[in-house]
Write an enzyme that holds these catalytic residues in place. Sequence first.
Site, PDB file in Angstrom:
ATOM      1  N   LYS A 124      24.671 -22.900  27.288  1.00  0.00           N
ATOM      2  CA  LYS A 124      24.331 -21.543  26.872  1.00  0.00           C
ATOM      3  C   LYS A 124      23.157 -20.939  27.647  1.00  0.00           C
ATOM      4  O   LYS A 124      22.189 -21.607  27.954  1.00  0.00           O
ATOM      5  CB  LYS A 124      23.973 -21.521  25.374  1.00  0.00           C
ATOM      6  CG  LYS A 124      25.157 -21.674  24.455  1.00  0.00           C
ATOM      7  CD  LYS A 124      26.037 -20.425  24.408  1.00  0.00           C
ATOM      8  CE  LYS A 124      25.436 -19.311  23.582  1.00  0.00           C
ATOM      9  NZ  LYS A 124      25.649 -19.460  22.150  1.00  0.00           N
TER      10      LYS A 124
ATOM     11  N   GLU B  15      19.096  -8.568  23.404  1.00  0.00           N
ATOM     12  CA  GLU B  15      19.396  -8.479  21.971  1.00  0.00           C
ATOM     13  C   GLU B  15      18.222  -7.903  21.186  1.00  0.00           C
ATOM     14  O   GLU B  15      18.394  -7.117  20.254  1.00  0.00           O
ATOM     15  CB  GLU B  15      19.747  -9.870  21.425  1.00  0.00           C
ATOM     16  CG  GLU B  15      21.017 -10.444  22.015  1.00  0.00           C
ATOM     17  CD  GLU B  15      21.189 -11.908  21.621  1.00  0.00           C
ATOM     18  OE1 GLU B  15      20.749 -12.782  22.412  1.00  0.00           O
ATOM     19  OE2 GLU B  15      21.724 -12.176  20.548  1.00  0.00           O
TER      20      GLU B  15
ATOM     21  N   SER C 192      20.125 -22.747  24.580  1.00  0.00           N
ATOM     22  CA  SER C 192      20.390 -23.143  23.201  1.00  0.00           C
ATOM     23  C   SER C 192      19.887 -24.555  23.005  1.00  0.00           C
ATOM     24  O   SER C 192      19.963 -25.390  23.914  1.00  0.00           O
ATOM     25  CB  SER C 192      21.893 -23.073  22.937  1.00  0.00           C
ATOM     26  OG  SER C 192      22.229 -23.904  21.845  1.00  0.00           O
TER      27      SER C 192
ATOM     28  N   HIS D 227      36.496   3.426  24.013  1.00  0.00           N
ATOM     29  CA  HIS D 227      36.871   2.484  22.930  1.00  0.00           C
ATOM     30  C   HIS D 227      36.712   1.026  23.378  1.00  0.00           C
ATOM     31  O   HIS D 227      37.377   0.151  22.845  1.00  0.00           O
ATOM     32  CB  HIS D 227      38.315   2.694  22.450  1.00  0.00           C
ATOM     33  CG  HIS D 227      38.681   4.124  22.242  1.00  0.00           C
ATOM     34  ND1 HIS D 227      38.579   4.769  21.030  1.00  0.00           N
ATOM     35  CD2 HIS D 227      39.124   5.060  23.118  1.00  0.00           C
ATOM     36  CE1 HIS D 227      38.962   6.028  21.156  1.00  0.00           C
ATOM     37  NE2 HIS D 227      39.300   6.245  22.418  1.00  0.00           N
TER      38      HIS D 227
END
Length: 501
Positions: free
Chosen positions: A288, A295, A282, A161
Amino acid sequence: MTDTTSNQMWGGRFAAGPDAIMEAINASIRFDQRMAAQDIASSRAHAAMLAATGVITGSDAQAIREGLLTVLSEIEAGTFQFSTALEDIHMNVEARLKEIIGEPAGRLHTGRSRNDQVATDFKLWVRDQLDAADASLVALIRALLVQAGAGTDWVMPGFTHLQTAQPVTWGHHMMAYVEMFGRDLSRVREARARMNESPLGAAALAGTSFPIDRDMTAALLGFDRPAANSMDAVADRDFALEFLSTASICAMHLSRFAEELVIWSSAQFQFVTLSDRFSTGSSIMPQKKNPDAAELIRAKVGRIFGALTGLMMVMKGLPLTYSKDMQEDKEQVFDTADSWMLAMAAMESMVKDMTVNRDNLAAAAGSGFSTATDLADWLVRVLGMPFREAHRITGVLVAMAETKMCDLCDLTLGDMQSIHAGITDDVFSVLTVENSVSSRMSYGGTAPARVRAQIARWKERIAWRTSHHLYLPCWGLPHAVWMANRSGPDLTAVWRSGQAG
Ligand code: ARG
């Protein structure tokens, strides 16, 4: 623009050419030109067979086979003029062959149809991709084995979980993915073995009256045998569906792993640092470093699974045998092959490149009361308590540690004995994460000794293959098709002598 001349391949009974919109919806050359090498290989095999069986003369077959190599070199050189009016790769190649060698080109299509031709070419293409996937999966598994081997005893939290469950080892976590990609590899190999029957010679759907030799064309193209039923041979796209389903399951595994890398590389986890080569910055936030490659791997499963659903829908309800609907099989498979190979290559590189922050793994491994099960097991083992009772007492101790804002191992013996008088000092030996993982010696468990044994088993399993699927650097073409196009007439001779012997 409407072409007013009737089609030179099937135009015998047509007075006028197709409407421009008809041409646009009908033509597949825009995408099926990717099967050019396979089309030429299957035609060359067919021509050799027609000569061997006396259906055409040896000199016609030789002209056809050499002419087809000229066509192939034009396609490879990028000088070939693909024509939409000629619909697809099969007719484009044949029309150009006619320009190059003249009359004998018209004899190539004896005893076959575009229906068995397209099934054969597409199978050869898919088979090549299965071989490429095989090689990619082996490379990915090897990269994971290296990662696993480096950290057989690095402790980290195991989750259920996404909540801390029990400590595990880094090696064990990596080996979980080796099992997944190993199943993908066996699916790839089984799909390849199942699909390796030649449709060539099934002709339009019913076979042919010419005395063709389907065993010969099957052998020349590296198929195990000819497909046994001519109707099934031209109507079957199971091989494409199995390719897409195998790719879908593998892409799902890649996606789960990618998601873990996204989580692990976040500032909150810092379990791994992805290399700059597989991250982006970024444009507005200077701090970043985004895990874009992970992804995108996570996302690829969407289009791959979409392709599987798409082709299933195309095939459902089609009456036997060939229907033009089936031309819609290719783009989905081509796109899947591109996405899948890229995702596997990117994952392999990320696995090789990432830095594992061992100290962060270890720090996280002990948090979240990850050794609570070990405490309960100790109560069962040493005090002979029923597990349910041990579970309850451990729960009370966890709550106590939570109140005191400390870990289980920071509770004093007095704290423990206030809940159960029988607890002794020995309990602290099971509360460290190192002891926790090394105690999990059950088969398949996370103990470093078990993980090392699994790594050794996989190294052995992975070592025997690869040599026979070696890729040649020439235009990324796999061995079988490259050989079929590169060996001269001697290929037929080799086959004949094999038959005679
Ligand atoms: N371009 C077609 C396809 O991809 C080739 C087969 C055409 N056969 C036919 N009977 N029209 O399916």
